[in-house]
Design an enzyme around this catalytic site. Sequence first.
Site, PDB file in Angstrom:
ATOM      1  N   GLY A  10       1.116  -1.271  -0.239  1.00  0.00           N
ATOM      2  CA  GLY A  10      -0.040   0.009  -0.262  1.00  0.00           C
ATOM      3  C   GLY A  10       0.857   1.262  -0.257  1.00  0.00           C
ATOM      4  N   ARG A  71       1.586  -5.568  -5.485  1.00  0.00           N
ATOM      5  CA  ARG A  71       1.767  -6.556  -4.238  1.00  0.00           C
ATOM      6  C   ARG A  71       1.815  -8.284  -5.340  1.00  0.00           C
ATOM      7  NH1 ARG A  71      -2.472  -3.576  -1.325  1.00  0.00           N
ATOM      8  NH2 ARG A  71      -1.557  -3.695   0.563  1.00  0.00           N
ATOM      9  N   ASP A 102       5.534  -4.309   6.001  1.00  0.00           N
ATOM     10  CA  ASP A 102       5.409  -5.767   6.860  1.00  0.00           C
ATOM     11  C   ASP A 102       6.030  -6.957   5.760  1.00  0.00           C
ATOM     12  OD1 ASP A 102       2.501  -5.763   6.480  1.00  0.00           O
ATOM     13  OD2 ASP A 102       2.156  -7.314   8.175  1.00  0.00           O
ATOM     14  N   THR A 125       4.054   3.135   5.292  1.00  0.00           N
ATOM     15  CA  THR A 125       2.838   2.198   5.507  1.00  0.00           C
ATOM     16  C   THR A 125       1.890   3.142   6.680  1.00  0.00           C
ATOM     17  OG1 THR A 125       0.820   0.701   6.586  1.00  0.00           O
ATOM     18  CG2 THR A 125       3.568   0.974   7.590  1.00  0.00           C
ATOM     19  N   ASP A 127      -0.328   2.376   7.976  1.00  0.00           N
ATOM     20  CA  ASP A 127      -1.144   1.662  10.150  1.00  0.00           C
ATOM     21  C   ASP A 127      -0.173   1.591  10.239  1.00  0.00           C
ATOM     22  OD1 ASP A 127      -3.304   0.598   7.946  1.00  0.00           O
ATOM     23  OD2 ASP A 127      -1.842  -1.495   6.945  1.00  0.00           O
ATOM     24  N   ASP A 129       2.334  -0.052  11.929  1.00  0.00           N
ATOM     25  CA  ASP A 129       2.171  -1.075  12.502  1.00  0.00           C
ATOM     26  C   ASP A 129       3.472  -2.293  12.540  1.00  0.00           C
ATOM     27  OD1 ASP A 129       2.134  -1.765  10.067  1.00  0.00           O
ATOM     28  OD2 ASP A 129       0.461  -3.558  10.300  1.00  0.00           O
ATOM     29  N   ARG A 171      -6.387  -3.266   8.882  1.00  0.00           N
ATOM     30  CA  ARG A 171      -6.437  -3.947   8.215  1.00  0.00           C
ATOM     31  C   ARG A 171      -6.189  -4.810   9.795  1.00  0.00           C
ATOM     32  NH1 ARG A 171      -5.844  -5.881   3.083  1.00  0.00           N
ATOM     33  NH2 ARG A 171      -3.854  -4.911   3.357  1.00  0.00           N
TER      34      ARG A 171
HETATM   35  O1  F6P Z   1      -2.197  -1.719   4.959  1.00  0.00           O
HETATM   36  C1  F6P Z   1      -2.484   0.227   4.261  1.00  0.00           C
HETATM   37  C2  F6P Z   1      -3.444  -0.079   3.987  1.00  0.00           C
HETATM   38  O2  F6P Z   1      -4.236   0.940   3.321  1.00  0.00           O
HETATM   39  C3  F6P Z   1      -4.544  -0.824   5.034  1.00  0.00           C
HETATM   40  O3  F6P Z   1      -4.896   0.062   5.881  1.00  0.00           O
HETATM   41  C4  F6P Z   1      -5.651  -1.381   4.305  1.00  0.00           C
HETATM   42  O4  F6P Z   1      -6.530  -2.079   4.908  1.00  0.00           O
HETATM   43  C5  F6P Z   1      -5.026  -1.676   2.876  1.00  0.00           C
HETATM   44  O5  F6P Z   1      -4.155  -1.179   3.044  1.00  0.00           O
HETATM   45  C6  F6P Z   1      -5.763  -1.782   2.224  1.00  0.00           C
HETATM   46  O6  F6P Z   1      -5.412  -2.384   0.508  1.00  0.00           O
HETATM   47  P1  F6P Z   1      -5.524  -2.774  -0.859  1.00  0.00           P
HETATM   48  O7  F6P Z   1      -4.740  -0.965  -1.179  1.00  0.00           O
HETATM   49  O8  F6P Z   1      -4.848  -3.587  -1.324  1.00  0.00           O
HETATM   50  O9  F6P Z   1      -6.629  -2.494  -0.908  1.00  0.00           O
END
Ligand code: F6P
Length: 321
Positions: A10, A71, A102, A125, A127, A129, A171
Amino acid sequence: MKIAVLTSGGDSPAMNAAIRAITRVGINRHCEVFGVYGGFQGILNEQIHELNSRSVSRILHRGGTILTTGRSEEFKTQAGLKKATKILSDRGFDALIAIGGDGTMHGLDELGKYWNGRLIGLPGTIDNDLSGTDYTIGFDTAVNNALEALDKIRDTAEAFSRIFLVEVMGRHAGFIAFHVGVATGASAILMPETTTTIEELAQKVTAAKARAKTSVLVVVAEGDELGNAHVIEKALSEKIGEGCRVSVLGYIQRGGNPTHFDRILATRLGAYAIECLLGGMHGGMVGEVDGNLIMTPFEDTWTIKKPLDQWMLGLLDELSS
Ligand code: F6P
């Protein structure tokens, strides 16, 4: 030294500030810096192009990532890791810097089992985390984006004396929910790190109304164990006999111009990554803890769980009383 840099997973605001610092400090210290486009998959697809100081002009203030992200499933396989190793070696790279969460640190850790080049991670990120840094690049901007939205929701909630459930990103982690909940005076904050039953939530909301609160905000992290905000709203409405409104903030949290905090953090970590590489320090994620720049082994960044501030957590009920 020939250095490749990529962003993965992300995107987060101020990734560009990190790319800029890595590129400019790297070039000034006599390195060659190459951008890999599309995350780890970009190595496999050989989407690798040299950067110069002008390639990173006018990006300091922009969200997203000029290198684009992704990803990659292929990169996670043994064949993918071997292919990436061959490409990086054949093209003469000495080091790879990857900015991400992560999943990115996992990727670097795995690559280190095959490739003998120097690897460094930067925490990027929303998050927050990752252990090994007080804050991750982009978290502050995401919280401020959510904060702005919640302040607006508070206005309309007060106009109608309504109960609102606002879902924020995260998440597996509640850092955004926690910070934005405290900063907007939420009556309850639901996060994966804490357990709240519907009965407890109903009790909090009913008690807030009984204290003549003109609006009640509940912040929900998308990864809460009770489900998403719509699921929780249904159960809560049934329990208290009153309909609630739901607002899912979604991706607006991840975009936009980074705050000054994120730009400075990204700049410091980007420059520090270059200094580490040139000083012979690698094999971990750079981060800032208590104002000090440090490096943490990749595995520790996700195996050591970063705690929420327990003292603040204990104050939540008093603060929203
Ligand atoms: O890890 C960052 C994040 O924005 C999370 O908060 C969220 O759940 C996830 O990525 C969303 O992922 P994607 O961009 O694949 O929808």
